[in-house]
Design a protein around this motif. Structure first.
Motif, mmCIF file in Angstrom:
data_model
loop_
_atom_site.group_PDB
_atom_site.id
_atom_site.type_symbol
_atom_site.label_atom_id
_atom_site.label_comp_id
_atom_site.label_asym_id
_atom_site.label_seq_id
_atom_site.Cartn_x
_atom_site.Cartn_y
_atom_site.Cartn_z
ATOM 1 N N GLY A 81 0.785 -1.224 0.000
ATOM 2 C CA GLY A 81 0.000 0.000 0.000
ATOM 3 C C GLY A 81 0.817 1.274 0.000
ATOM 4 O O GLY A 81 0.266 2.357 0.201
ATOM 5 N N SER A 82 2.120 1.184 -0.228
ATOM 6 C CA SER A 82 2.966 2.372 -0.248
ATOM 7 C C SER A 82 3.192 2.845 -1.681
ATOM 8 O O SER A 82 3.413 2.035 -2.572
ATOM 9 C CB SER A 82 4.325 2.057 0.395
ATOM 10 O OG SER A 82 5.227 3.116 0.186
ATOM 11 N N THR A 83 3.159 4.151 -1.863
ATOM 12 C CA THR A 83 3.413 4.701 -3.199
ATOM 13 C C THR A 83 4.901 4.981 -3.435
ATOM 14 O O THR A 83 5.286 5.354 -4.532
ATOM 15 C CB THR A 83 2.634 6.015 -3.409
ATOM 16 O OG1 THR A 83 2.999 6.927 -2.370
ATOM 17 C CG2 THR A 83 1.137 5.766 -3.384
ATOM 18 N N ARG A 84 5.724 4.784 -2.387
ATOM 19 C CA ARG A 84 7.170 5.015 -2.537
ATOM 20 C C ARG A 84 7.776 4.032 -3.516
ATOM 21 O O ARG A 84 7.628 2.827 -3.385
ATOM 22 C CB ARG A 84 7.871 4.855 -1.188
ATOM 23 C CG ARG A 84 8.151 6.170 -0.543
ATOM 24 C CD ARG A 84 8.888 6.083 0.767
ATOM 25 N NE ARG A 84 10.037 5.181 0.758
ATOM 26 C CZ ARG A 84 10.556 4.677 1.842
ATOM 27 N NH1 ARG A 84 10.023 4.939 3.017
ATOM 28 N NH2 ARG A 84 11.589 3.892 1.780
ATOM 29 N N ALA A 85 8.479 4.562 -4.507
ATOM 30 C CA ALA A 85 9.123 3.714 -5.512
ATOM 31 C C ALA A 85 10.284 2.952 -4.886
ATOM 32 O O ALA A 85 10.985 3.476 -4.031
ATOM 33 C CB ALA A 85 9.628 4.575 -6.663
ATOM 34 N N PRO A 86 10.501 1.704 -5.327
ATOM 35 C CA PRO A 86 11.669 0.970 -4.849
ATOM 36 C C PRO A 86 12.937 1.568 -5.476
ATOM 37 O O PRO A 86 12.984 1.806 -6.676
ATOM 38 C CB PRO A 86 11.428 -0.456 -5.347
ATOM 39 C CG PRO A 86 10.516 -0.302 -6.517
ATOM 40 C CD PRO A 86 9.695 0.926 -6.256
ATOM 41 N N VAL A 87 13.927 1.831 -4.653
ATOM 42 C CA VAL A 87 15.166 2.440 -5.139
ATOM 43 C C VAL A 87 16.346 1.579 -4.693
ATOM 44 O O VAL A 87 16.602 1.460 -3.497
ATOM 45 C CB VAL A 87 15.337 3.879 -4.589
ATOM 46 C CG1 VAL A 87 16.637 4.495 -5.065
ATOM 47 C CG2 VAL A 87 14.154 4.737 -4.979
ATOM 48 N N PRO A 88 17.044 0.969 -5.653
ATOM 49 C CA PRO A 88 18.230 0.197 -5.266
ATOM 50 C C PRO A 88 19.264 1.114 -4.616
ATOM 51 O O PRO A 88 19.447 2.257 -5.033
ATOM 52 C CB PRO A 88 18.757 -0.353 -6.600
ATOM 53 C CG PRO A 88 17.594 -0.282 -7.534
ATOM 54 C CD PRO A 88 16.774 0.890 -7.083
ATOM 55 N N ARG A 89 19.913 0.615 -3.562
ATOM 56 C CA ARG A 89 20.950 1.381 -2.868
ATOM 57 C C ARG A 89 22.290 0.699 -3.058
ATOM 58 O O ARG A 89 22.359 -0.471 -3.400
ATOM 59 C CB ARG A 89 20.679 1.419 -1.353
ATOM 60 C CG ARG A 89 19.453 2.114 -0.944
ATOM 61 C CD ARG A 89 19.324 2.279 0.572
ATOM 62 N NE ARG A 89 19.882 1.198 1.378
ATOM 63 C CZ ARG A 89 20.692 1.398 2.424
ATOM 64 N NH1 ARG A 89 21.047 2.605 2.778
ATOM 65 N NH2 ARG A 89 21.135 0.388 3.127
#
Length: 155
Positions: A81-89
């Protein structure tokens, strides 16, 4: 097939057990390298959903049924339910986290994400490839080598 995931770190182990149980009814053998890779990716994506979103999630698996062709594709998805995009670190050597998406990128044949309703869906696909016993085989897309008998274990 799908599993509802609560925003609780204990759910990661439950998701791994569920994925292994689903393999039992599919054309993917539990001792096949693809099975261990799949369970490891389930662990990483469910961990990300639980730790980084704090929202319930849904794990979905699409597995080939018996008998499966020599080359088959397994798809797994985690919707949250999160709109935060997955960002590889890029994690530093001393850090204990931050490598999950890099691991997914290295192990999956394809992966991505898309908005879904009020949240998002992260997906990946793994292709089953047959290689001569004990030999290394180049991936068709020119990527990394796949070795017969090499497995990753998620504990």
């Amino acid at each position: 097939m799908q599993l509802e995931i609560r925003p609780d770190p204990a759910e990661v182990g439950r998701a791994r057990r569920w994925a292994r149980a689903r393999l039992a009814g599919s054309a993917i053998a539990a001792d096949e390298p693809l099975a261990e890779t799949l369970v490891l990716i389930v662990s990483e994506l469910v961990t990300n959903a639980v730790v980084h979103t704090g929202c319930p999630a849904v794990l979905r698996l699409c597995l080939p049924q018996t008998p499966a062709p020599e080359k088959a594709t397994v798809r797994l998805e985690v919707a949250d339910g999160s709109t935060r995009a997955p960002v590889p670190r890029w994690a530093e050597c001393e850090e204990t986290g931050g490598r999950g998406l890099a691991l997914v990128d290295g192990l999956a044949d394809r992966w991505g994400w898309s908005p879904e309703g009020a949240g998002k869906r992260i997906w990946c696909e793994l292709d089953r490839r047959d290689a001569p016993d004990g030999a290394a085989a180049a991936c068709p897309d020119g990527g990394a080598l796949a070795y017969e008998g090499l497995a990753y274990e998620a504990v």
